[in-house]
Structures are given as structure tokens and as C-alpha cells.
Scaffold this motif. Structure first.
Motif: not given
Length: 157
Positions: A115, A152, A157
Motif C-alpha cells: 500500500k 487504487n 486510494i
């Protein structure tokens, strides 16, 4: 000897000799996504997630896998992250030949699990030991970057 491991999310008791490689043990458990390739950990065909990190199962004695978490492609294919990886690989033109899939997929998974925003250099460091038979390293890096993009987008994200 009996060894307890967490295999694909389930506590499992494995009967084997401590020095027997994890690859052989997993094949006896009918987990055929784990394949014997080069036997030196470079081709990627025997890669598993070992406590969340991709490792060649041909190099791990089952004796040190006691009480550890092991995930094979059979389990990982059920995740959304796997779908993100497939999208990224497809966009990069990577074909999954069936032989070294685990190495390529779990290399991508380790980037997703971290991440962190990966760079081409950081990804290269993670995959440069692989010798995938059906793609080159630069295309693999592109596929992983596209997989991160898909991940993502899906997760926001």
C-alpha cells in the motif's frame, strides 16, 4: 511428523519430514497452482504467500513453516486484488501461461499489500530475481503498475 500451518485461511495438519520442501507438501495437498520449475526459486512457478510475502516454496523446508500462514493461488484467486492484477496484466499485454503465474501474480500482490506508491525501481527490485517464461521484466513492471492503478481506483486510494 505432524506440522500445523494455516493453509489458505484454514488451520491444517500436515504430515511430512521436517526437511521436505513446502512445494512437495503442497502438491500432496492437491494444490496444483504450486508447480516445480527450476528448483532454485528463480522461475516463480512455485511461489506462495508466506506470511503475506511471496517466497519460492521449493526453498522452504516444511519444518520452518510450523504455525505460519501460507496462501496459494487457489485461495488468492478468490480475492478482489486478484481481479485488479488480472486487469493490470491484461492492459500490459501479459499472458498467463499457467507455468510461472504464481511468481508474477504474487509479485504484484506484494506491491498491492504494501500500500505504498511504488516506483518502477522498487518494483524492479522485487521482480528482478524472477525469470518468467512468457514475459519480460519491463512488461511485468508495467502490468504491476497497471494493477496498482486498478486497485487504487477500486479502493478509492
Amino acid at each position: 511428523m505432524n506440522f500445523t500451518i494455516t493453509l489458505n485461511g484454514k488451520k491444517t495438519i500436515i504430515q511430512a519430514q521436517p526437511s521436505e520442501d513446502l512445494l512437495s507438501v503442497l502438491r500432496k495437498e492437491k494444490l496444483f497452482s504450486v508447480k516445480l520449475g527450476c528448483g532454485t526459486g528463480h522461475c516463480g512457478s512455485c511461489t506462495i504467500l508466506y506470511n503475506g510475502k511471496p517466497v519460492p516454496s521449493c526453498k522452504i523446508p516444511v519444518g520452518i513453516a510450523m504455525n505460519q500462514e501460507i496462501e496459494t493461488l487457489e485461495s488468492f484467486k478468490q480475492t478482489e486484488a486478484y481481479q485488479d492484477i488480472l486487469k493490470g496484466f491484461s492492459k500490459a499485454g501479459i499472458k498467463l501461461c499457467g507455468y510461472c503465474n504464481a511468481g508474477k501474480i504474487f509479485a504484484a500482490a506484494s506491491v498491492l499489500i504494501a500500500k505504498e506508491k511504488p516506483t518502477r525501481t522498487s518494483i524492479r527490485e522485487q521482480v528482478e530475481h524472477l525469470s518468467p517464461c512468457c514475459t519480460d521484466i519491463d512488461t511485468l513492471i508495467n502490468g504491476i503498475l497497471y494493477a496498482v492503478e486498478a486497485y487504487n481506483k477500486r479502493t478509492g486510494i
